[in-house]
Design a protein around this motif. Structure first.
Motif, short mmCIF file in Angstrom:
data_model
loop_
_atom_site.label_atom_id
_atom_site.label_comp_id
_atom_site.label_asym_id
_atom_site.label_seq_id
_atom_site.Cartn_x
_atom_site.Cartn_y
_atom_site.Cartn_z
N HIS A 61 9.92 -9.04 -3.07
CA HIS A 61 8.49 -8.77 -3.03
C HIS A 61 7.72 -9.66 -4.00
O HIS A 61 6.61 -9.33 -4.43
N ALA A 62 8.29 -10.80 -4.32
CA ALA A 62 7.69 -11.69 -5.32
C ALA A 62 6.31 -12.19 -4.92
O ALA A 62 5.50 -12.52 -5.78
N ALA A 63 6.03 -12.24 -3.61
CA ALA A 63 4.73 -12.74 -3.16
C ALA A 63 3.62 -11.72 -3.28
O ALA A 63 2.44 -12.08 -3.20
N THR A 64 3.95 -10.46 -3.49
CA THR A 64 2.93 -9.40 -3.54
C THR A 64 1.92 -9.67 -4.65
O THR A 64 2.30 -9.86 -5.81
N ASN A 65 0.64 -9.69 -4.29
CA ASN A 65 -0.38 -9.92 -5.32
C ASN A 65 -1.50 -8.87 -5.29
O ASN A 65 -2.47 -9.00 -6.03
N VAL A 66 -1.35 -7.84 -4.45
CA VAL A 66 -2.29 -6.73 -4.44
C VAL A 66 -1.50 -5.42 -4.29
O VAL A 66 -0.65 -5.32 -3.40
N ARG A 79 6.57 -0.34 -10.16
CA ARG A 79 7.39 -1.28 -10.93
C ARG A 79 8.66 -1.64 -10.18
O ARG A 79 9.07 -2.82 -10.15
N GLU A 80 9.29 -0.65 -9.57
CA GLU A 80 10.51 -0.93 -8.81
C GLU A 80 10.22 -1.90 -7.66
O GLU A 80 11.00 -2.83 -7.40
N TYR A 81 9.09 -1.70 -7.00
CA TYR A 81 8.72 -2.56 -5.88
C TYR A 81 8.44 -3.98 -6.36
O TYR A 81 8.96 -4.96 -5.79
N LEU A 82 7.63 -4.12 -7.40
CA LEU A 82 7.24 -5.44 -7.86
C LEU A 82 8.40 -6.19 -8.53
O LEU A 82 8.42 -7.43 -8.53
N ASP A 83 9.36 -5.48 -9.09
CA ASP A 83 10.50 -6.11 -9.74
C ASP A 83 11.56 -6.58 -8.75
O ASP A 83 12.50 -7.28 -9.12
N ASN A 84 11.42 -6.18 -7.50
CA ASN A 84 12.35 -6.60 -6.46
C ASN A 84 12.02 -8.04 -6.06
O ASN A 84 10.91 -8.32 -5.63
N TYR A 88 0.84 -1.19 0.00
CA TYR A 88 0.00 0.00 0.00
C TYR A 88 0.87 1.24 0.00
O TYR A 88 1.70 1.43 0.89
N GLY A 89 0.66 2.11 -0.99
CA GLY A 89 1.36 3.38 -1.08
C GLY A 89 0.41 4.54 -0.84
O GLY A 89 -0.66 4.60 -1.44
N HIS A 90 0.82 5.47 0.03
CA HIS A 90 -0.08 6.58 0.37
C HIS A 90 0.67 7.65 1.14
O HIS A 90 1.80 7.45 1.59
N THR A 91 0.00 8.78 1.32
CA THR A 91 0.45 9.80 2.26
C THR A 91 -0.61 9.94 3.34
O THR A 91 -1.22 8.95 3.73
N SER A 92 -0.87 11.15 3.83
CA SER A 92 -1.66 11.29 5.06
C SER A 92 -3.11 10.85 4.91
O SER A 92 -3.63 10.11 5.75
N HIS A 93 -3.80 11.26 3.86
CA HIS A 93 -5.21 10.87 3.74
C HIS A 93 -5.35 9.36 3.65
O HIS A 93 -6.24 8.77 4.26
N GLY A 94 -4.48 8.73 2.91
CA GLY A 94 -4.54 7.29 2.77
C GLY A 94 -4.29 6.54 4.06
O GLY A 94 -4.71 5.38 4.19
N SER A 95 -3.64 7.19 5.00
CA SER A 95 -3.36 6.52 6.28
C SER A 95 -4.63 6.24 7.07
O SER A 95 -4.60 5.43 8.00
N GLN A 96 -5.73 6.88 6.71
CA GLN A 96 -6.99 6.62 7.42
C GLN A 96 -7.36 5.14 7.37
O GLN A 96 -7.92 4.60 8.34
N LEU A 97 -7.06 4.46 6.28
CA LEU A 97 -7.37 3.04 6.18
C LEU A 97 -6.60 2.23 7.21
O LEU A 97 -7.18 1.40 7.93
N THR A 98 -5.29 2.47 7.28
CA THR A 98 -4.46 1.60 8.12
C THR A 98 -4.50 2.00 9.59
O THR A 98 -4.42 1.12 10.46
N THR A 99 -4.67 3.28 9.90
CA THR A 99 -4.84 3.63 11.32
C THR A 99 -6.19 3.13 11.81
O THR A 99 -6.32 2.68 12.96
N GLY A 100 -7.19 3.16 10.94
CA GLY A 100 -8.47 2.57 11.29
C GLY A 100 -8.36 1.07 11.49
O GLY A 100 -8.96 0.50 12.41
N MET A 101 -7.58 0.40 10.66
CA MET A 101 -7.39 -1.05 10.79
C MET A 101 -6.64 -1.40 12.06
O MET A 101 -6.88 -2.46 12.66
#
Length: 245
Positions: A104-109, A96-101, A31-44
């Protein structure tokens, strides 16, 4: 077909535990985000104890990077930044940089959220976002990419609604996964719609005169710990992050 996550999907008690367990066993999320997107994970984060205290299987909703101890595997801030403004594709290069590492081969979302980029986006900027997401889907067929709308913004209401609707229409037409960020913060848990609202849950009339704050009003009339829980919610109210989680 399309997977649509919006305000009709915010009743956590309606989700069978088996579905949560299935998600934890099969999803590896970045998950990539800045402050607004953090609402999902702080809520989780707050959701874990809230559900523990309401009789659910202990730590059913736990999450961490790597899925340690049976938690959901969610790499928060896996890519730092947001979906940018007016056609900026920095986020796509980071993806692309993240997925090509190989690590991170297991990443599927892959999930990215907007910050304020949809408030001033242009049609060409929205096109750039949609086109790049389609390219990523073609390049990484084993990864599911989650589309998003931008947060509510009363001071750019018409532009924001136009841009968000373009994303909704595209996702519906092409069978995409859409996390409708703006739709979730347009309704209180009782399903009351606020046509003129902003990211702090304030709501207004058509002349942008402030009328109240729907999240504060709902929190004040319901039981903390039973109906909602306190948590960090950047720019907003705990209830907003509860619903996003």
């Amino acid at each position: 077909g399309q997977i649509l996550i919006n305000h009709t999907c915010t009743n956590i008690r309606a989700i069978p535990e088996s579905r949560i367990e299935n998600a934890k066993s099969s999803l590896h999320i970045a998950y990539g985000h800045t402050s607004h997107g953090s609402q999902l994970t702080t809520g989780m984060t707050g959701l874990v104890d809230f559900m523990n205290n309401n009789g659910y299987l202990h730590d059913l909703y736990a999450w961490n990077a790597g899925g340690v101890d049976g938690a959901l595997d969610l790499a928060d801030y896996a890519m730092y930044g947001d979906l940018g403004h007016n056609g900026d594709l920095t986020w796509a290069a980071q993806t692309r940089e993240y997925l090509d590492n190989p690590d991170h081969a297991a990443t599927n979302v892959i999930i990215w959220s907007w910050c304020g980029g949809m408030s001033d986006n242009t049609d060409s900027g929205v096109d750039a976002y949609l086109n790049e997401m389609a390219k990523l889907e073609q390049e990484y067929p084993n990864v599911r990419f989650v589309y998003m709308t931008g947060h509510r913004d009363i001071w750019s209401d018409a532009t924001l609604k136009h841009n968000n609707q373009r994303v909704r229409d595209y996702c519906q037409a092409h069978g995409k996964i859409l996390y409708d960020f703006a739709d979730i913060e347009s309704y209180n848990p009782d399903g009351v719609y606020f046509e003129y609202a902003s990211d702090d849950c304030g709501y207004y009339n058509a002349d942008t005169d402030w009328q109240g704050n729907w999240a504060q009003e709902w929190q004040n009339s319901h039981i903390q710990g039973l109906d909602w829980y306190p948590c960090e919610a950047a720019h907003s109210e705990p209830l907003n992050a509860n619903l996003k989680a």
